[in-house]
Structures are given as structure tokens and as C-alpha cells.
Design a protein around this motif. Structure first.
Motif, PDB file in Angstrom:
ATOM      1  N   LEU A 171       0.825  -1.208   0.000  1.00 21.41           N
ATOM      2  CA  LEU A 171       0.000   0.000   0.000  1.00 21.41           C
ATOM      3  C   LEU A 171       0.859   1.258   0.000  1.00 21.41           C
ATOM      4  O   LEU A 171       0.564   2.222  -0.699  1.00 21.41           O
ATOM      5  CB  LEU A 171      -0.919  -0.008   1.226  1.00 21.41           C
ATOM      6  N   ILE A 172       1.947   1.223   0.776  1.00 20.21           N
ATOM      7  CA  ILE A 172       2.836   2.387   0.815  1.00 20.21           C
ATOM      8  C   ILE A 172       3.437   2.621  -0.571  1.00 20.21           C
ATOM      9  O   ILE A 172       3.496   3.744  -1.067  1.00 20.21           O
ATOM     10  CB  ILE A 172       3.954   2.189   1.866  1.00 20.21           C
ATOM     11  N   CYS A 200       2.128   1.749  -3.469  1.00 21.15           N
ATOM     12  CA  CYS A 200       1.065   2.278  -4.343  1.00 21.15           C
ATOM     13  C   CYS A 200       0.918   3.777  -4.135  1.00 21.15           C
ATOM     14  O   CYS A 200       0.841   4.553  -5.091  1.00 21.15           O
ATOM     15  CB  CYS A 200      -0.278   1.611  -4.034  1.00 21.15           C
ATOM     16  N   THR A 201       0.885   4.176  -2.855  1.00 23.17           N
ATOM     17  CA  THR A 201       0.706   5.592  -2.546  1.00 23.17           C
ATOM     18  C   THR A 201       1.888   6.403  -3.074  1.00 23.17           C
ATOM     19  O   THR A 201       1.709   7.435  -3.723  1.00 23.17           O
ATOM     20  CB  THR A 201       0.620   5.784  -1.019  1.00 23.17           C
ATOM     21  N   PHE A 246      -1.448   6.400 -10.935  1.00 18.47           N
ATOM     22  CA  PHE A 246      -2.757   6.105 -10.362  1.00 18.47           C
ATOM     23  C   PHE A 246      -3.811   6.227 -11.459  1.00 18.47           C
ATOM     24  O   PHE A 246      -4.500   7.226 -11.589  1.00 18.47           O
ATOM     25  CB  PHE A 246      -3.067   7.070  -9.214  1.00 18.47           C
ATOM     26  N   LYS A 280       7.907  -2.733 -10.271  1.00 22.10           N
ATOM     27  CA  LYS A 280       8.358  -2.660 -11.653  1.00 22.10           C
ATOM     28  C   LYS A 280       7.622  -1.553 -12.415  1.00 22.10           C
ATOM     29  O   LYS A 280       8.248  -0.673 -12.995  1.00 22.10           O
ATOM     30  CB  LYS A 280       8.084  -4.014 -12.296  1.00 22.10           C
ATOM     31  N   ASP A 281       6.288  -1.587 -12.350  1.00 25.42           N
ATOM     32  CA  ASP A 281       5.535  -0.574 -13.097  1.00 25.42           C
ATOM     33  C   ASP A 281       5.688   0.811 -12.481  1.00 25.42           C
ATOM     34  O   ASP A 281       5.689   1.806 -13.188  1.00 25.42           O
ATOM     35  CB  ASP A 281       4.062  -0.980 -13.175  1.00 25.42           C
ATOM     36  N   SER A 332       6.994   4.174 -14.206  1.00 25.71           N
ATOM     37  CA  SER A 332       6.205   5.406 -14.261  1.00 25.71           C
ATOM     38  C   SER A 332       7.043   6.594 -13.795  1.00 25.71           C
ATOM     39  O   SER A 332       6.722   7.737 -14.088  1.00 25.71           O
ATOM     40  CB  SER A 332       4.934   5.284 -13.422  1.00 25.71           C
TER      41      SER A 332
END
Lengths: 371, 332
Positions: free
Chosen positions: B28-29, B31-32, B42, B292-293, B297
């Protein structure tokens, strides 16, 4: 217990923040990066990054981008067999909503859904280097590339200008045929296939037009290129393709060619193949014109790079063909900028040059030879 | 020094799977972090990209979890997957078999390699590391031999037989079918591991093989089954790989097994055996694909992705050791 609760609460907060953030926000982010007024964003996906060739392409692209006030990113997979990694990269780039995408595809088929997606998103695709051959999505608008067939044919032409080659060729008989080796690093990349084809076809055509050599050329070694001769062969063009682009495999394939009897020429179709050739010949010292184990073997390379340049300089290689990577980068960005503005675009042949020890220091050639 | 209440807390944390929780937290961290700093991370398309890259690693990691819980390892899954996909491609392109048969070929080839692994390890008592290292090379070579070192292309969406992509990868509307298959397989594997004899014996063999043997478990049989399952998973991974990436290049796939093993380890499964969970492995898979993604980005080249994957694996193992120590302290 409290700790767990705090941690999981924090996690849930983040999660809910993640999940419920209004989609408009991200779209706003996306479009601001894509159309930030003056600076359109162009994503460039190369076929690799491990050879300096690509860094010269990037330099050309960066210089042109600066001139045209475009923001570019440039990336490539770890090696030129890694199709999946390039697919992931192109996916990631499309997610950034670029104004245009410059692409040197490892495999057009593997990227077909990405190309369709680019088409539906209205993102023009510019091919560079080997480009995007056989694109059926309609996303590809133009390509900045070397005409590889023409460029490789040039290698055969220069061999025919060489007296030693002509002498060795005329000695060939059906009982004692000569071998012309072709070392091609890759069986999937379009540019390397075209180079291999261009060299072989020009070679076959030229040899057959010699007196007493009609129908006396056969091509062996790889199904893809094999060609039988209608009368007994005096010349065998042996094609060798290593199982992967890993240097040790390339070296083994080079060795395999070197073991052939009556070998008079090896054509190495890119920097990787040329490097493999050099490592198979004791870093080129076996090719030394006066003392080398293969002193009569004529080697023609393709592309540049430090080792290959040194080999050409010391005449271990007869010469090499170079593309113009800097211009490829420049023209790719130029085409992208035109396509973004909606101007008409068409393919550009970025050209190729023959270089050998006599002309490689001329400024107009030297600038094309990356290290 | 450990009082009753404190040991109770630690025990609770241990039971709830601290590492799983931490892994989820880390996910989650990440992702944020990438949503803030990445370019358009996002977004729907970035999410789909993460899914795309997860399928084949996910299938391999599920099979690998069983193997690692028994205290073994399967180093052959990456090349077995590619070997299957390559031979399936030959069946399609050269032998002109219907695509559905070719997909079955992928799974059969991979399952046979799993069976070979299992027989060599269980019946001949060879070390798993050596056996699967051997079959890694064998499958790498075998695929290329059958394919005559020619790249195999699977049909694309708009070609004949393109239905296989819409069935296993994405529907025409863009719905991620791959995720559905991964989820279904995950559920089936989860039931196998937690609700069946196979699952219980998998843990039992990994915790104490001798004890399991003495208690009358046919160790050899269950070990073979576990490696067959790993091969089967690699075969399914091959189908999803072919559907996602279309082009199968000969002599590739080595190295991919490490992604599956890393995902399993990040998820808290112990390489010593006896401990582990599929939920953890799935989280591990997504940690790696998000990383990876996410780095892509942020326009960071692949060398950074590889570098950080290594960092994450080491952090995960450190955590695992820390957790085991704490657990040992509690027991004392």
C-alpha cells in the motif's frame, strides 16, 4: 494488540484513499503532463540500452527535443531477447498518455494490442531504428530508419572492390568450394534479418554474374535463408545464428564459422556479432594481416563500438558499415513533433556509410562512429 | 523478562502473520508513493499493466509456494514455462494443430517436467536444488531443439484463433480475463493447501520430514505430487504468458523462476520449509509488479527495477528472521 489495530487502520485509510480518489484527479494529472502547453511529452522505447549505439540515438533525440521544446523519455529492455519486458515498458509508457510514441519494436506481433491501444488513444507511433515492421493497427505513421537491405548490400559491393577477395573467389572450384560466413546475432529482429538478407542477396547476385559462377552459389546453415544451387556449388554462404544474444553464444557461433574449411569472408551483421567475432579470434589478434592465424580472412562488420573501431583501424577488419544513430534519434523526434502538430509525415532513410582504416578519421564519418 | 501479557501480544502478531501484514502495508505504501511521484501511475491503464505483468509470475509463485513449504525449491519453473509455450507455439505454427490443443500441449509439457523433477527428487533422493537446476537447462534446451531455435508467434486478437487472447488475456472490452484465471487458480490452490490432505502433508513434510515419515505419510508420493503441481502451474503460466506477450523467444525464461521464488519469500514463506501462505505469495507477486511498473512510471530504467527487487527480497528475509527470533523468544 493496539499496534496491530493502528497499523491496520492506517493501512485501511491508505487503501480507502487509494480506492475512492476521484478518477478526474488522475486524468487531470495525465492530461497536464501530456499537454502541458508548450512541452509535449514523447515516450521513446528502444530495443535495448546495453550497446552505446542506443545512447547515441538518445543523444540525437535529446538534442532535437531540446531544440523543439519537447520532453522525452528513453528506455529499452535489458537485452534484445526480452520481448516481455518491452511489452511492459510500452504499456507503462501508454499509461503516461504521451503525445507521441517512438518505438523500435522487438516484435510487432507481441506489441499488437499495445499498438491498437495507441491507435484508439489517438497517439501517433513513430518507428525508429528497426521500427515497427508489418504494423496492421494503423498506429504507425512514419519511420526513421536505415534501409538495412541497401546498407548490407553495400558490404558485399565493397568486398567485390577488394582484390584479395576477387583472387580468393576465382580460385574456388566445385571440388574445393570457398565459404563466406554470415554471423547474425538474432533471428527475430527485422533489421538484422534485412541486413542478412541484403548481404546474402547482393552476394549471390554479384557472384553469379561472374564468369563461370552462374548457379554455383548455395546458402546453408539456417532454414530461413537456405538456398540450393542448381549446379554443384563453388561458393557456400554459411549463415550462423547464435541461440541467444548472450556474448558467449555469439562467440561460439563465430567459432563454428571459423572452423569451416576454405573460409574467405565473415560478415558480422551488428556490433554484438562483431564483438563475438573479435572474442573468437583472441580479441582480433588472430586476424592480424601479417602474423594472425586467420590472416587471409576478410571480415566485414556492421555498426561501430570501441572494439570494432579498433579492429577496423588496425585492418583486422576490412571495413564496416555504419548506420547513423545520431540522425535516427534526431529524425524520430522530428517526425514525432510533426505528427503531434498534425503535419503530414513520411518515412526517412537515415542513411549508412562504409568505413575502413583509410576514411574513418574523416570528420563526416568519425561523427557517425560511436564508441 | 517476557511477561504474560507481552508474550500474548507477540503470539497474536505471529499468528496473524506479521509479515503478511507488513507485506500488505509495504504494498500500500508503494502504491501511494508511486501515485504521488509517478507519471499517471494512479490510473486504470497503469493498474491493468500491473495485472498483465502479474499473471505468469503469479501462477509460477503459487506452485512454487507448495514446493518451498515442503522445504524444497523449483528452479526450473521459468524455463519450463517457456519450454511449454515454445512447444505449444510449434504445435500451432509448424504442426498446424488447433489452438486449443496447443494450449493443452503447453500444460502437458510443463507437467511432465514437474513429474520428472518430482521422481528424481522423491524416488532417487537427489537434492531439489540440483535436480531443478538440471531440468532448468534441459527444458531451456529442449524447447529450443523442438522449435529449431525459431521464435514462435501466437495469434493476435484480430487474427484467426485470436479468441484465445480474449479468453485468457483480455476481452474485446478490455476486461482482464487473466486476473480471473489467476484468482480462480489461487482459490483452488488455497483450498488445496488449507483444506486437504495434500496441504496438511505439504506442511508436515516441510516442518519435519522424518517425523512425517514415521507417522506413516507416504513422503515420496506427496513430494512427487507437489512438484507435478509446480510444473502444472508453470504450464498454466505459459498459457497466460503466451496470451499476454504473444512472442516466445527460444533460449529465454531462465531468471524468471527467481521472480516467482522472490515473490514467495517476500510473502513470508520460509525457505527452511514448514511455514508459508499463498496469500503472502500473492501479495509478494504484486509487490514486485507494482515496484516494476511504479519505477517505470518514474522513468527509471530497468536496472533500477532489478536493483530494488533485490533490496525488497533481502528486506523480506531479514523480516522473516526477525520474526522467527521473536517467535522463538516467545516459546522460551
Amino acid at each position: 494488540m493496539k499496534k496491530i489495530i493502528t497499523v491496520s487502520l492506517a493501512a485501511m485509510l491508505i487503501l480507502s484513499g487509494c480506492g475512492s480518489a476521484p478518477p478526474t484527479k488522475s486524468q487531470a494529472n495525465g492530461s497536464s503532463s501530456a499537454t502541458a502547453g508548450a512541452q509535449p511529452y514523447v515516450a521513446m522505447d528502444a530495443k535495448g540500452f546495453q550497446f552505446q549505439y542506443w545512447q547515441v540515438v538518445e543523444k540525437g533525440a535529446q538534442d532535437e527535443a531540446k531544440k523543439l521544446n519537447i520532453k522525452i523519455t528513453f528506455q529499452g529492455p535489458d537485452n534484445e531477447s526480452d520481448v516481455a519486458q518491452q511489452v511492459d515498458m510500452v504499456n507503462a509508457d501508454l499509461a503516461k498518455k504521451p503525445a507521441a510514441l517512438c518505438l523500435a519494436a522487438l516484435s510487432t506481433t507481441a506489441l499488437s494490442s499495445q499498438l491498437s491501444k495507441a491507435k484508439s488513444m489517438g497517439i501517433p507511433v513513430i518507428g525508429f531504428d528497426s521500427g515497427v515492421p508489418n504494423d496492421s493497427s494503423g498506429a504507425l505513421v512514419a519511420t526513421a530508419a536505415t534501409d538495412s537491405v541497401k546498407a548490407a548490400a553495400m558490404a558485399a559491393d565493397h568486398l567485390f572492390d577488394n582484390q584479395d577477395f576477387k583472387a580468393a573467389l576465382t580460385k574456388a572450384t566445385t571440388a574445393n568450394p570457398v565459404v563466406i560466413g554470415v554471423l547474425s546475432q538474432d533471428a527475430t529482429s527485422a533489421s538484422i534479418i534485412q541486413r542478412t538478407t541484403g548481404f546474402i542477396n547482393e552476394m549471390v547476385a554479384k557472384i553469379q554474374s561472374e564468369p563461370n559462377f552462374a548457379n554455383a552459389v548455395e546458402v546453408t546453415g539456417q532454414k530461413k535463408y537456405n538456398k540450393a544451387s542448381s549446379s554443384p556449388a563453388k561458393v557456400n554462404i554459411a549463415v550462423s545464428i547464435p541461440p541467444s544474444t548472450v556474448q558467449s553464444d555469439v562467440q561460439n557461433s563465430a567459432q563454428q564459422l571459423l572452423n569451416q574449411k576454405n573460409l574467405i569472408v565473415i560478415f558480422a551483421s551488428n556490433e554484438g556479432a562483431a564483438d563475438g567475432m573479435l572474442s573468437a579470434t583472441n580479441d582480433g589478434s588472430d586476424l592480424n594481416r601479417s602474423t594472425g592465424k586467420y590472416k587471409n580472412l576478410l571480415v566485414v562488420g556492421f555498426d561501430a563500438g570501441k572494439n570494432q573501431k579498433a579492429a577496423v583501424k588496425s585492418k583486422e577488419f576490412l571495413g564496416s558499415i555504419t548506420q547513423d544513430p545520431y540522425t535516427i534519434g534526431v529524425d524520430a523526434v522530428l517526425l514525432a513533433s510533426k505528427a503531434i502538430k498534425g503535419e503530414p509525415v513520411s518515412n526517412i532513410d537515415t542513411g549508412a556509410k562504409w568505413y575502413d582504416s583509410t576514411n574513418m578519421d574523416n570528420p563526416d564519418i568519425a561523427q557517425l562512429l560511436y564508441n | 523478562m517476557v511477561n504474560g501479557e507481552k508474550s500474548g501480544v507477540l503470539e497474536a502478531i505471529r499468528r496473524s502473520g506479521l509479515q503478511k501484514l507488513l507485506a500488505l502495508g509495504a504494498l500500500l505504501i508503494m502504491c501511494t508513493f508511486f501515485s504521488i511521484f509517478g507519471q499517471n501511475f494512479f490510473s486504470h491503464s497503469a493498474f491493468m499493466n500491473i495485472l498483465d505483468a502479474s499473471y505468469y509470475i503469479g501462477f509460477m509463485a503459487i506452485g512454487q509456494t507448495f514446493v518451498i513449504i515442503t522445504g524444497g525449491i523449483d528452479l526450473s519453473v521459468g524455463t519450463v514455462m517457456m519450454s511449454g509455450a515454445l512447444i505449444g507455439g510449434v504445435a500451432y505454427n509448424v504442426w498446424h494443430w488447433p489452438i486449443a490443443f496447443c494450449l493443452v500441449v503447453i500444460v502437458i509439457v510443463a507437467t511432465i517436467f514437474g513429474l520428472i523433477n518430482g521422481l528424481l527428487i522423491a524416488k532417487l533422493h537427489l537434492p531439489p536444488f540440483i535436480v531443478t537446476l538440471g531440468t532448468q537447462f534441459i527444458s531451456l534446451g529442449f524447447g529450443s531443439i523442438v522449435a529449431e531455435v525459431q521464435t514462435q508467434q501466437y495469434p493476435t486478437v484480430n487474427q484467426a484463433d485470436g479468441w484465445f487472447k480474449t479468453a485468457f488475456y483480455r476481452t474485446q472490452g478490455g476486461f482482464p480475463m487473466g486476473a480471473v484465471f489467476l484468482l480462480l487458480f489461487f482459490i483452488a490452490a488455497y483450498i488445496l493447501l488449507t483444506r486437504t490432505k495434500l496441504g496438511r502433508y505439504t506442511y508436515a513434510i516441510g516442518s519435519n520430514e522424518e517425523a512425517a515419515r514415521i507417522s506413516g505419510i507416504n513422503i515420496d508420493k506427496w513430494k512427487v505430487i507437489v512438484y507435478v503441481l509446480s510444473g502444472f502451474s508453470a504450464g498454466l503460466a505459459g498459457i497466460l504468458y503466451a496470451a499476454t506477450y504473444t512472442t516466445i523467444v527460444p533460449q529465454t525464461g531462465n531468471g524468471l523462476e527467481l521472480y516467482a521464488i522472490a515473490a514467495v519469500v517476500i510473502g513470508g514463506t520460509s525457505l527452511a520449509g514448514g511455514v508459508g501462505s499463498l496469500v503472502g505469495s500473492l501479495i509478494g507477486v504484486f509487490i514486485m509488479t507494482v515496484l516494476k511498473d511504479g519505477l517505470m512510471s518514474m522513468n527509471m530504467q530497468s536496472q533500477w527495477q532489478i536493483f530494488f527487487t533485490g533490496v525488497v527480497v533481502i528486506l523480506a528475509v531479514l523480516l522473516d528472521i526477525y520474526r522467527s527470533k521473536k517467535a522463538a523468544q516467545v516459546k522460551n
